[in-house]
Design a protein around this motif. Structure first.
Motif, short mmCIF file in Angstrom:
data_model
loop_
_atom_site.label_atom_id
_atom_site.label_comp_id
_atom_site.label_asym_id
_atom_site.label_seq_id
_atom_site.Cartn_x
_atom_site.Cartn_y
_atom_site.Cartn_z
N PHE A 298 38.68 40.25 39.26
CA PHE A 298 37.60 39.53 39.94
C PHE A 298 37.04 38.40 39.07
N LEU A 299 37.22 38.50 37.76
CA LEU A 299 36.64 37.52 36.84
C LEU A 299 37.57 36.31 36.72
N ASN A 300 37.61 35.53 37.79
CA ASN A 300 38.45 34.33 37.83
C ASN A 300 37.71 33.16 37.19
N PRO A 301 38.32 31.97 37.11
CA PRO A 301 37.63 30.83 36.49
C PRO A 301 36.26 30.52 37.10
N TYR A 302 36.12 30.70 38.41
CA TYR A 302 34.81 30.47 39.03
C TYR A 302 33.77 31.41 38.43
N GLU A 303 34.12 32.68 38.23
CA GLU A 303 33.17 33.64 37.69
C GLU A 303 32.84 33.34 36.23
N LYS B 164 27.43 40.00 43.53
CA LYS B 164 28.84 40.37 43.56
C LYS B 164 29.54 39.82 42.32
N HIS B 165 30.36 40.65 41.71
CA HIS B 165 31.17 40.32 40.53
C HIS B 165 30.37 40.25 39.24
N ASP B 166 29.10 40.65 39.26
CA ASP B 166 28.33 40.71 38.02
C ASP B 166 28.89 41.79 37.09
N ILE B 167 28.90 41.49 35.79
CA ILE B 167 29.15 42.51 34.78
C ILE B 167 27.84 43.25 34.59
N LEU B 168 27.86 44.54 34.83
CA LEU B 168 26.63 45.32 34.93
C LEU B 168 26.33 46.06 33.63
N LEU B 169 25.25 45.64 32.96
CA LEU B 169 24.79 46.29 31.74
C LEU B 169 23.57 47.14 32.07
N ILE B 170 23.58 48.40 31.68
CA ILE B 170 22.47 49.31 31.98
C ILE B 170 21.94 49.91 30.68
N ARG B 171 20.65 49.71 30.44
CA ARG B 171 20.01 50.28 29.25
C ARG B 171 19.28 51.57 29.62
N HIS C 258 31.08 53.52 46.95
CA HIS C 258 31.27 52.46 47.94
C HIS C 258 30.48 51.21 47.55
N TRP C 259 29.29 51.38 46.96
CA TRP C 259 28.51 50.24 46.51
C TRP C 259 29.26 49.47 45.43
N PHE C 260 29.82 50.16 44.45
CA PHE C 260 30.61 49.49 43.41
C PHE C 260 31.80 48.76 44.03
N HIS C 261 32.41 49.40 45.01
CA HIS C 261 33.57 48.80 45.68
C HIS C 261 33.18 47.55 46.43
N GLU C 262 32.09 47.61 47.20
CA GLU C 262 31.64 46.46 47.98
C GLU C 262 31.13 45.33 47.10
N MET C 263 30.47 45.67 45.99
CA MET C 263 29.95 44.65 45.08
C MET C 263 31.04 44.11 44.15
N GLU C 264 32.19 44.76 44.15
CA GLU C 264 33.32 44.35 43.33
C GLU C 264 32.89 44.16 41.88
N ILE C 265 32.21 45.19 41.36
CA ILE C 265 31.75 45.18 39.97
C ILE C 265 32.97 45.30 39.05
N PRO C 266 33.18 44.35 38.15
CA PRO C 266 34.38 44.41 37.31
C PRO C 266 34.24 45.29 36.07
N ASN C 267 33.00 45.47 35.60
CA ASN C 267 32.81 46.07 34.28
C ASN C 267 31.45 46.75 34.23
N LEU C 268 31.44 48.03 33.83
CA LEU C 268 30.21 48.79 33.64
C LEU C 268 29.99 48.97 32.15
N VAL C 269 28.83 48.55 31.66
CA VAL C 269 28.51 48.55 30.24
C VAL C 269 27.19 49.29 30.04
N THR C 270 27.18 50.33 29.21
CA THR C 270 25.93 51.06 29.00
C THR C 270 25.73 51.44 27.54
N ASP C 271 24.48 51.80 27.24
CA ASP C 271 24.15 52.30 25.90
C ASP C 271 24.18 53.82 25.87
N THR C 272 25.22 54.39 26.47
CA THR C 272 25.49 55.82 26.35
C THR C 272 26.93 55.98 25.89
N ILE C 273 27.30 57.19 25.56
CA ILE C 273 28.65 57.42 25.03
C ILE C 273 29.68 57.52 26.15
#
Length: 324
Positions: free
Chosen positions: A38-43, A198-205, A237-252
């Motif tokens: 999903f992370l094409n040149p536009y993104e 849509k297509h945001d890289i999702l960082l969760i603290r 389904h939310w992750f699928h519809e939002m087409e989230i490419p990457n989940l990043v968190t401060d957990t193990i």
């Protein structure tokens, strides 16, 4: 992250996973990078457009820290050892090079997922197939399919958004086993004055990795149960519809350690990573970034990351860079 999640002995769970959406074949039968497609040149340009101030943040935790390194229970932190230093010359164990040059040298032994890191898409599975339908036997002796190498060769660049779940709930860090879902993420984003797109890289603290450096190892690992996202078909389904490419968190492990409803360990590793090809990045240091976002009110930015190019690796260390 832990070793592969076994759901075969939990009635109905494997069947439930099979009913959930998959991205297998979406980018071809040989695809090994999943939702990063999903992370094409536009993104990339959309991420670059989020740069407003030129501030930079590195998100890797220290490796080989005197305090210890936050790792999954059963793993050990990185061990760094000097193999050459001034002491070798003082003791007469080494000669300076021609012209008098002396040097220090060292080595490190570590789990590839023993620091801030990316999981390979073939890191976990259930049944006989890993991401994109590759045979689980391709993991024997090293991942010949869906290893971390294709992720590393591609790199991860796009618009990142930080959701500070701990701050949203008025805490320094979430409690042991505390859960949240996609509805909570949307609400927290709204409270911050931003919207997950849509297509945001999702960082969760959650504050959890920050807590590691404030308490003893005994307290941190006692009855180990991390906070985090909790499984539901609606969340998947939310992750699928939002087409989230990457989940990043401060957990193990990027999700609550044990699902409180089914008792399954780490079901999102299968539902999101194995099925949808969402890349997971774990043990990420987000406290300093979050503090700055509170001060300037900017919660979106360019996110860039390049895990190490480990051939056949099930994961690799990374030092993501955020530019605001």
């Amino acid at each position: 992250m832990c070793e592969s999640t076994d759901v075969s002995n939990v009635p109905g769970v494997a069947a439930l996973f099979e009913k959930l959406p998959k991205n297998w074949g979406r980018w071809g039968d040989d695809d090994e990078v999943g939702a990063l497609n999903f992370l094409n040149p536009y993104e990339v340009l959309r991420g670059a457009a989020a740069i407003r101030q030129g501030k930079t943040f590195t998100l890797q935790v220290p490796m080989g820290s005197p305090h210890g390194d936050p790792v999954w229970p059963g793993r050990t932190g990185a061990k760094r050892m000097n193999v050459m230093d001034r002491g070798m010359y003082v003791a007469g164990k080494a000669d300076a090079l021609a012209g008098g040059l002396q040097y220090a040298d060292d080595m490190m032994v570590m789990y590839l997922q023993g620091s801030s890191q990316y999981d390979a898409l073939g890191h976990t599975w259930y049944g006989d197939q890993i991401y994109n339908g590759f045979d689980a036997m391709t993991t024997v002796g090293g991942l010949s399919k869906a290893s971390v190498l294709p992720l590393a060769e591609r790199g991860i660049v796009g618009r990142g958004i930080l959701i500070d779940m701990a701050r949203f709930r008025g805490k320094k860090y979430l409690d042991r086993g505390e859960t949240f879902n996609h509805v909570d993420l949307v609400a927290a984003a709204k409270a911050q004055g931003v919207e997950i797109q849509k297509h945001d890289i999702l960082l969760i603290r959650t504050g959890w990795i920050g807590k590691f450096y404030k308490v003893s190892a005994e307290e941190f690992y006692d009855n180990f149960l991390e906070p985090g996202l909790t499984f539901s078909p609606e969340l998947v389904h939310w992750f699928h519809e939002m087409e989230i490419p990457n989940l990043v968190t401060d957990t193990i492990a990027n999700e609550v350690t044990v699902d409180p409803v089914s008792g399954v360990q780490l079901p999102l590793h299968n539902a999101l990573m194995r099925n949808l090809g969402v890349t997971f990045s774990e043990i990420i240091a987000l406290d300093a970034l979050a503090e700055d976002c509170v001060r300037d009110g900017q919660w979106t930015f360019l996110y860039t990351a390049a895990p190490l190019k480990v051939v056949g690796g099930s994961g690799a260390p990374v030092n993501p860079i955020v530019i605001k």
